[in-house]
Design a protein around this motif. Structure first.
Motif, PDB file in Angstrom:
ATOM      1  N   ALA A 100       0.815  -1.230   0.000  1.00  0.00           N
ATOM      2  CA  ALA A 100       0.000   0.000   0.000  1.00  0.00           C
ATOM      3  C   ALA A 100       0.842   1.271   0.000  1.00  0.00           C
ATOM      4  O   ALA A 100       0.524   2.250   0.696  1.00  0.00           O
ATOM      5  CB  ALA A 100      -0.955  -0.006   1.203  1.00  0.00           C
ATOM      6  N   LEU A 101       1.920   1.274  -0.772  1.00  0.00           N
ATOM      7  CA  LEU A 101       2.729   2.486  -0.888  1.00  0.00           C
ATOM      8  C   LEU A 101       1.978   3.487  -1.764  1.00  0.00           C
ATOM      9  O   LEU A 101       1.653   3.195  -2.917  1.00  0.00           O
ATOM     10  CB  LEU A 101       4.085   2.159  -1.512  1.00  0.00           C
ATOM     11  N   PRO A 102       1.668   4.689  -1.254  1.00  0.00           N
ATOM     12  CA  PRO A 102       0.938   5.694  -2.062  1.00  0.00           C
ATOM     13  C   PRO A 102       1.762   6.095  -3.288  1.00  0.00           C
ATOM     14  O   PRO A 102       2.954   6.403  -3.173  1.00  0.00           O
ATOM     15  CB  PRO A 102       0.755   6.863  -1.101  1.00  0.00           C
ATOM     16  N   MET A 103       1.123   6.088  -4.447  1.00  0.00           N
ATOM     17  CA  MET A 103       1.801   6.444  -5.686  1.00  0.00           C
ATOM     18  C   MET A 103       1.255   7.782  -6.194  1.00  0.00           C
ATOM     19  O   MET A 103       0.051   8.071  -6.067  1.00  0.00           O
ATOM     20  CB  MET A 103       1.573   5.360  -6.753  1.00  0.00           C
ATOM     21  N   PRO A 104       2.104   8.601  -6.784  1.00  0.00           N
ATOM     22  CA  PRO A 104       1.638   9.900  -7.304  1.00  0.00           C
ATOM     23  C   PRO A 104       0.680   9.723  -8.475  1.00  0.00           C
ATOM     24  O   PRO A 104       0.710   8.702  -9.169  1.00  0.00           O
ATOM     25  CB  PRO A 104       2.941  10.581  -7.734  1.00  0.00           C
ATOM     26  N   GLU A 105      -0.154  10.698  -8.689  1.00  0.00           N
ATOM     27  CA  GLU A 105      -1.124  10.646  -9.782  1.00  0.00           C
ATOM     28  C   GLU A 105      -0.393  10.594 -11.119  1.00  0.00           C
ATOM     29  O   GLU A 105       0.606  11.293 -11.345  1.00  0.00           O
ATOM     30  CB  GLU A 105      -2.025  11.878  -9.716  1.00  0.00           C
ATOM     31  N   GLY A 106      -0.893   9.728 -11.998  1.00  0.00           N
ATOM     32  CA  GLY A 106      -0.276   9.595 -13.316  1.00  0.00           C
ATOM     33  C   GLY A 106       0.964   8.730 -13.334  1.00  0.00           C
ATOM     34  O   GLY A 106       1.717   8.730 -14.321  1.00  0.00           O
ATOM     35  N   TRP A 107       1.209   7.984 -12.257  1.00  0.00           N
ATOM     36  CA  TRP A 107       2.402   7.117 -12.185  1.00  0.00           C
ATOM     37  C   TRP A 107       2.382   6.060 -13.299  1.00  0.00           C
ATOM     38  O   TRP A 107       1.356   5.431 -13.556  1.00  0.00           O
ATOM     39  CB  TRP A 107       2.451   6.438 -10.829  1.00  0.00           C
ATOM     40  N   ALA A 108       3.509   5.890 -13.971  1.00  0.00           N
ATOM     41  CA  ALA A 108       3.629   4.903 -15.055  1.00  0.00           C
ATOM     42  C   ALA A 108       4.675   3.859 -14.661  1.00  0.00           C
ATOM     43  O   ALA A 108       5.806   4.212 -14.279  1.00  0.00           O
ATOM     44  CB  ALA A 108       4.033   5.582 -16.355  1.00  0.00           C
ATOM     45  N   TRP A 109       4.288   2.573 -14.780  1.00  0.00           N
ATOM     46  CA  TRP A 109       5.202   1.482 -14.434  1.00  0.00           C
ATOM     47  C   TRP A 109       6.056   1.121 -15.659  1.00  0.00           C
ATOM     48  O   TRP A 109       5.817   0.127 -16.337  1.00  0.00           O
ATOM     49  CB  TRP A 109       4.420   0.257 -13.959  1.00  0.00           C
ATOM     50  N   SER A 110       7.052   1.932 -15.913  1.00  0.00           N
ATOM     51  CA  SER A 110       7.958   1.673 -17.045  1.00  0.00           C
ATOM     52  C   SER A 110       9.271   1.115 -16.529  1.00  0.00           C
ATOM     53  O   SER A 110       9.767   1.522 -15.472  1.00  0.00           O
ATOM     54  CB  SER A 110       8.211   2.960 -17.837  1.00  0.00           C
ATOM     55  N   ASP A 111       9.853   0.179 -17.267  1.00  0.00           N
ATOM     56  CA  ASP A 111      11.092  -0.488 -16.832  1.00  0.00           C
ATOM     57  C   ASP A 111      12.297   0.362 -17.181  1.00  0.00           C
ATOM     58  O   ASP A 111      13.026   0.100 -18.145  1.00  0.00           O
ATOM     59  CB  ASP A 111      11.187  -1.875 -17.483  1.00  0.00           C
ATOM     60  N   THR A 112      12.516   1.401 -16.387  1.00  0.00           N
ATOM     61  CA  THR A 112      13.633   2.307 -16.600  1.00  0.00           C
ATOM     62  C   THR A 112      14.327   2.585 -15.270  1.00  0.00           C
ATOM     63  O   THR A 112      13.740   2.413 -14.188  1.00  0.00           O
ATOM     64  CB  THR A 112      13.171   3.651 -17.197  1.00  0.00           C
ATOM     65  N   VAL A 113      15.577   3.034 -15.357  1.00  0.00           N
ATOM     66  CA  VAL A 113      16.331   3.402 -14.151  1.00  0.00           C
ATOM     67  C   VAL A 113      15.655   4.575 -13.451  1.00  0.00           C
ATOM     68  O   VAL A 113      15.621   4.652 -12.209  1.00  0.00           O
ATOM     69  CB  VAL A 113      17.785   3.740 -14.519  1.00  0.00           C
ATOM     70  N   GLN A 114      15.093   5.488 -14.252  1.00  0.00           N
ATOM     71  CA  GLN A 114      14.426   6.653 -13.662  1.00  0.00           C
ATOM     72  C   GLN A 114      13.242   6.220 -12.787  1.00  0.00           C
ATOM     73  O   GLN A 114      13.022   6.770 -11.702  1.00  0.00           O
ATOM     74  CB  GLN A 114      13.948   7.601 -14.774  1.00  0.00           C
ATOM     75  N   THR A 115      12.469   5.233 -13.271  1.00  0.00           N
ATOM     76  CA  THR A 115      11.344   4.737 -12.483  1.00  0.00           C
ATOM     77  C   THR A 115      11.827   4.121 -11.172  1.00  0.00           C
ATOM     78  O   THR A 115      11.249   4.346 -10.104  1.00  0.00           O
ATOM     79  CB  THR A 115      10.549   3.698 -13.291  1.00  0.00           C
ATOM     80  N   SER A 116      12.912   3.329 -11.253  1.00  0.00           N
ATOM     81  CA  SER A 116      13.459   2.707 -10.041  1.00  0.00           C
ATOM     82  C   SER A 116      13.922   3.762  -9.049  1.00  0.00           C
ATOM     83  O   SER A 116      13.672   3.649  -7.835  1.00  0.00           O
ATOM     84  CB  SER A 116      14.616   1.781 -10.415  1.00  0.00           C
TER      85      SER A 116
END
Length: 413
Positions: A28-44
């Motif tokens: 249940a970690l709150p995610m920001p609005e518009g969060w995209a699960w893309s496989d990138t270093v930036q996402t990590s």
């Protein structure tokens, strides 16, 4: 992967996929609005920042602890354990093969199949601590009893022993699983004496009262009647574990004499090392590298080692050449310990042979735990061929069950 990596390192080495998404959503970690699960270093890196900034300390700690848990199996030995735990689960095997690394496999198993993860952890524990294992020829080739009554009686026997000896062990958890090579692994967790450790719980520092885990394992091969045990406390504790196992899970009383580590006869090494099968298997040379010999009266012990200049000649041959009629082996001295070298052809571009060294003593101590299952089975077979081990003294893998595992492993190596 090192088990000392930070959770940030772990996240940077994990792909951003459905498994990581499931893990984060489960906590249940709150995610920001518009969060995209893309496989990138930036996402990590953004995930790392979200975890670090989470205001609820307890929730953040649970996420970090879960990420660290997967590092228990994120190494080659852990990979073997994961595939063994899933050896009879085709769908899970395919899932493991599809993963990108050992860390990814461990994390995938931890998130999607926690029971298999725990089974793999038990296998890894046995293999990782194999150097401490003692091998016993029980002389019993019986099917393990898996009913609740028998397992409860086995646990009660262990609880009774620890309560008499150490005043602890009032809780005992027993797990039984089948290994890929046809053996059975019984893991036991007993409750040790309570301790008060100074720890943080969330943001509060306090002395937490808890009881450490006494972890012990027994691996049994029905085909040979051989068992391996890992338990703290010495011979008395190993004997207790074997006796309780034989009585309650095999249905036969086994006295202490039966479960003693068998003595091995090393006298065949007086004539060197002649194993044609080893040459057929790809070894280019065999050598008795060293022997420890003891006089008939037991008052004198001598260790003899062949030097590099011996050009892989057996030390037993050198003793005959240099001492002749005074050769201690020809005068009845017993071989108490030996090192056997098996030489493989040099790797491409190298000039020195690879060496597999087997250490063995007349008291039944061997270092075969250092090798993978395939090589260990080969080496045990050689020792049987030359008469040091009896066929019923080896923890022999079930080759028919081992082959599918080898095929599955080869798909991702």
């Amino acid at each position: 992967m090192s088990r000392n990596q930070t959770y940030a390192d772990i996240l940077l080495n994990l792909p951003v996929d459905d498994t990581l998404k499931t893990f984060i959503e489960r906590h249940a970690l709150p995610m920001p609005e518009g969060w995209a699960w893309s496989d990138t270093v930036q996402t990590s890196r953004r995930l790392i920042g979200l975890i670090q900034a989470h205001p609820v300390v307890a929730m953040r700690d649970r996420i970090v602890a879960g990420l660290h848990a997967c590092t228990l199996l994120a190494h080659p030995l852990g990979k073997q354990a994961m595939f063994q735990a899933a050896h009879d689960r085709p769908a899970e095997l395919v899932g493991l093969i599809a993963c990108k690394s050992d860390l990814h496999r461990a994390f995938w198993l931890y998130v999607h199949h926690p029971a298999l993860f725990e089974a793999a952890a038990e296998i890894e524990y046995l293999d990782h601590h194999g150097q401490q294992a003692q091998q016993h020829d029980l002389g019993l080739k019986r099917t393990i009893k898996r009913d609740e009554v028998s397992i409860a009686a086995f646990g009660d026997a262990i609880k009774g022993f620890y309560q008499r000896e150490l005043g602890c062990g009032e809780v005992c958890v027993v797990n039984l699983l089948d290994r890929a090579r046809g053996t059975q692994l019984i893991s036991i967790h007993a409750k040790d004496l309570a301790t008060a450790k100074l720890e943080f719980e969330g943001s509060q520092l306090q002395r937490r009262v808890g009881s450490p885990n006494i972890h012990m394992v027994l691996e049994y091969a029905q085909a040979t009647g051989v068992a391996r045990t890992i338990i703290r406390g010495g011979a008395k504790y190993h004997a207790m574990l074997c006796e309780a196992f034989a009585r309650h899970l095999l249905g036969v009383d086994a006295d202490a004499q039966r479960i003693q580590t068998p003595r091995l006869n090393l006298s065949t090494l007086r004539l060197g090392l002649n194993i044609p099968q080893a040459i057929d298997d790809g070894f280019v040379g065999l050598q008795v590298k060293s022997v420890t010999v003891v006089s008939g009266c037991g008052q004198l012990k001598m260790e003899c080692t062949a030097s590099v200049a011996s050009d892989q000649r057996c030390v037993t041959d050198l003793l005959q050449d240099y001492f002749g009629a005074e050769n201690p082996l020809a005068r009845g001295w017993a071989i108490q310990a030996a090192v056997l070298n098996f030489y493989l052809a040099p790797m491409q571009g190298k000039s020195r042979c690879q060496v597999v060294s087997v250490e063995i003593t007349s008291k039944g101590r061997l270092n075969l735990h250092k090798f993978d299952e395939k090589l260990r089975a080969q080496l045990e077979g050689y020792l049987v061929q030359i008469g040091i081990l009896k066929a019923q003294q080896v923890l022999k893998p079930d080759r028919e069950q081992e082959q599918p595992q080898a095929v599955a492993t080869s798909l991702f190596e």
